[in-house]
Design a protein around this motif. Structure first.
Motif, PDB file in Angstrom:
ATOM      1  N   ASN A 241      46.039 108.657 -17.355  1.00 41.31           N
ATOM      2  CA  ASN A 241      46.907 109.600 -18.047  1.00 41.31           C
ATOM      3  C   ASN A 241      48.164 109.900 -17.243  1.00 41.31           C
ATOM      4  N   THR A 242      48.457 109.119 -16.225  1.00 45.74           N
ATOM      5  CA  THR A 242      49.661 109.332 -15.433  1.00 45.74           C
ATOM      6  C   THR A 242      50.537 108.091 -15.547  1.00 45.74           C
ATOM      7  N   THR A 243      51.621 108.202 -16.308  1.00 47.73           N
ATOM      8  CA  THR A 243      52.496 107.061 -16.537  1.00 47.73           C
ATOM      9  C   THR A 243      53.948 107.468 -16.314  1.00 47.73           C
ATOM     10  N   ASP A 244      54.238 107.976 -15.123  1.00 49.25           N
ATOM     11  CA  ASP A 244      55.610 108.262 -14.687  1.00 49.25           C
ATOM     12  C   ASP A 244      56.399 109.104 -15.685  1.00 49.25           C
ATOM     13  N   GLY A 245      55.815 110.181 -16.147  1.00 44.97           N
ATOM     14  CA  GLY A 245      56.527 111.088 -17.036  1.00 44.97           C
ATOM     15  C   GLY A 245      56.718 110.588 -18.447  1.00 44.97           C
ATOM     16  N   LYS A 246      56.158 109.448 -18.770  1.00 42.89           N
ATOM     17  CA  LYS A 246      56.287 108.881 -20.107  1.00 42.89           C
ATOM     18  C   LYS A 246      55.427 109.659 -21.100  1.00 42.89           C
TER      19      LYS A 246
ATOM     20  N   MET B 217      52.429 115.609 -26.127  1.00 50.37           N
ATOM     21  CA  MET B 217      51.381 115.966 -25.163  1.00 50.37           C
ATOM     22  C   MET B 217      51.397 115.034 -23.959  1.00 50.37           C
ATOM     23  N   ASN B 218      50.809 115.505 -22.892  1.00 47.56           N
ATOM     24  CA  ASN B 218      50.701 114.706 -21.668  1.00 47.56           C
ATOM     25  C   ASN B 218      49.389 113.944 -21.605  1.00 47.56           C
ATOM     26  N   TRP B 219      48.729 113.831 -22.755  1.00 48.59           N
ATOM     27  CA  TRP B 219      47.438 113.154 -22.816  1.00 48.59           C
ATOM     28  C   TRP B 219      47.441 112.144 -23.947  1.00 48.59           C
ATOM     29  N   LYS B 220      46.615 111.131 -23.821  1.00 48.62           N
ATOM     30  CA  LYS B 220      46.486 110.122 -24.869  1.00 48.62           C
ATOM     31  C   LYS B 220      45.579 110.657 -25.971  1.00 48.62           C
ATOM     32  N   CYS B 221      46.131 110.821 -27.152  1.00 48.46           N
ATOM     33  CA  CYS B 221      45.368 111.371 -28.277  1.00 48.46           C
ATOM     34  C   CYS B 221      44.621 110.229 -28.966  1.00 48.46           C
TER      35      CYS B 221
ATOM     36  N   LEU C 169      40.457 110.371 -21.496  1.00 49.86           N
ATOM     37  CA  LEU C 169      39.924 110.843 -20.216  1.00 49.86           C
ATOM     38  C   LEU C 169      40.199 112.327 -19.966  1.00 49.86           C
ATOM     39  N   ALA C 170      40.980 112.955 -20.838  1.00 51.13           N
ATOM     40  CA  ALA C 170      41.434 114.320 -20.560  1.00 51.13           C
ATOM     41  C   ALA C 170      40.622 115.399 -21.253  1.00 51.13           C
TER      42      ALA C 170
ATOM     43  N   GLU D 180      35.853 117.709 -15.245  1.00 48.54           N
ATOM     44  CA  GLU D 180      36.100 117.585 -13.810  1.00 48.54           C
ATOM     45  C   GLU D 180      36.093 116.123 -13.378  1.00 48.54           C
ATOM     46  N   ILE D 181      35.274 115.328 -14.019  1.00 48.88           N
ATOM     47  CA  ILE D 181      35.184 113.912 -13.687  1.00 48.88           C
ATOM     48  C   ILE D 181      35.910 113.127 -14.769  1.00 48.88           C
ATOM     49  N   GLY D 182      36.881 112.330 -14.340  1.00 43.66           N
ATOM     50  CA  GLY D 182      37.719 111.635 -15.310  1.00 43.66           C
ATOM     51  C   GLY D 182      37.227 110.268 -15.715  1.00 43.66           C
ATOM     52  N   SER D 183      35.933 110.002 -15.562  1.00 39.54           N
ATOM     53  CA  SER D 183      35.417 108.673 -15.892  1.00 39.54           C
ATOM     54  C   SER D 183      34.732 108.637 -17.252  1.00 39.54           C
TER      55      SER D 183
END
Length: 205
Positions: free
Chosen positions: A124-129, A150-154, A170-171, A193-196
């Protein structure tokens, strides 16, 4: 295949005395099925020939809504499917210029609720994209009336009465109040808490 609740006597009485007419009926049935088969093939060819990725769809009344993305962004095609099973393209709505794929769609309150997600990788971290969006589209005007970034993949959404849940891979997931159909109010967020663990489909019960 259809099963109809008819009585045995009705079946017996419906058999014609001239059994020769049965072969005529069968011939007509074969012709009708052949016509339908060609129409199905035409629809399949139409979908395969387009250089795009259709990801989800919804239907309401006589209209079919197909969501897809290509190199130019994400779109929705509105088809009239009331005429002889052949889709007739009515209009196309562009949702975004971003490289986002439509992941799920639901219909409620005379609106289409559509989630979009970035398709690159599992993080979920793609350089501010932009990673995810919720679009609310009016069924009446076929216009986008609201977009939430949103900052998450829906990945999916579901609606029950005045509640909307969006799962975010994952969020975790978010719960919205839909008392105002075009102004979703965030009421609860769950972040693991666990992102897996991936959060995909969701349902109310």
């Amino acid at each position: 295949t259809c099963a109809l609740p008819i009585q045995k006597q009705e079946v017996i009485s419906s058999i014609p005395e001239d059994y020769g007419t049965l072969s005529t009926d069968v011939s007509q049935l074969k012709q009708d099925l052949g016509d339908l088969s060609s129409k199905i093939n035409a629809i399949r060819f139409m979908s395969e020939s387009a250089k795009r990725f259709a990801t989800c769809c919804a239907s309401f009344g006589k209209y079919l809504y197909i969501f897809y993305n290509n190199a130019n962004g994400s779109f929705c095609d509105k088809y009239d499917v009331s005429i002889d099973y052949i889709p007739n393209l009515v209009n196309t709505l562009k949702l975004t210029d971003e490289n986002l794929a439509c992941s799920d769609v639901k219909i409620a309150n005379d609106y289409l609720y559509v989630t979009l997600r970035d398709g690159q990788g599992g993080t979920n971290t793609t350089d501010g994209k932009t990673l995810g969006e919720l679009h609310i589209i009016s069924l009446n005007s076929f216009q986008n009336v609201k977009t939430l970034t949103m900052n998450w993949k829906c990945t999916a959404l579901t609606i029950h009465k005045d509640y909307l849940v969006i799962s975010m891979q994952l969020a975790g997931y978010d719960l919205y109040d839909l008392t105002n159909p075009i102004e979703p109010a965030l009421t609860y967020s769950f972040r693991p808490e666990i992102g897996s663990v991936e959060y995909q489909e969701c349902a109310f019960f």
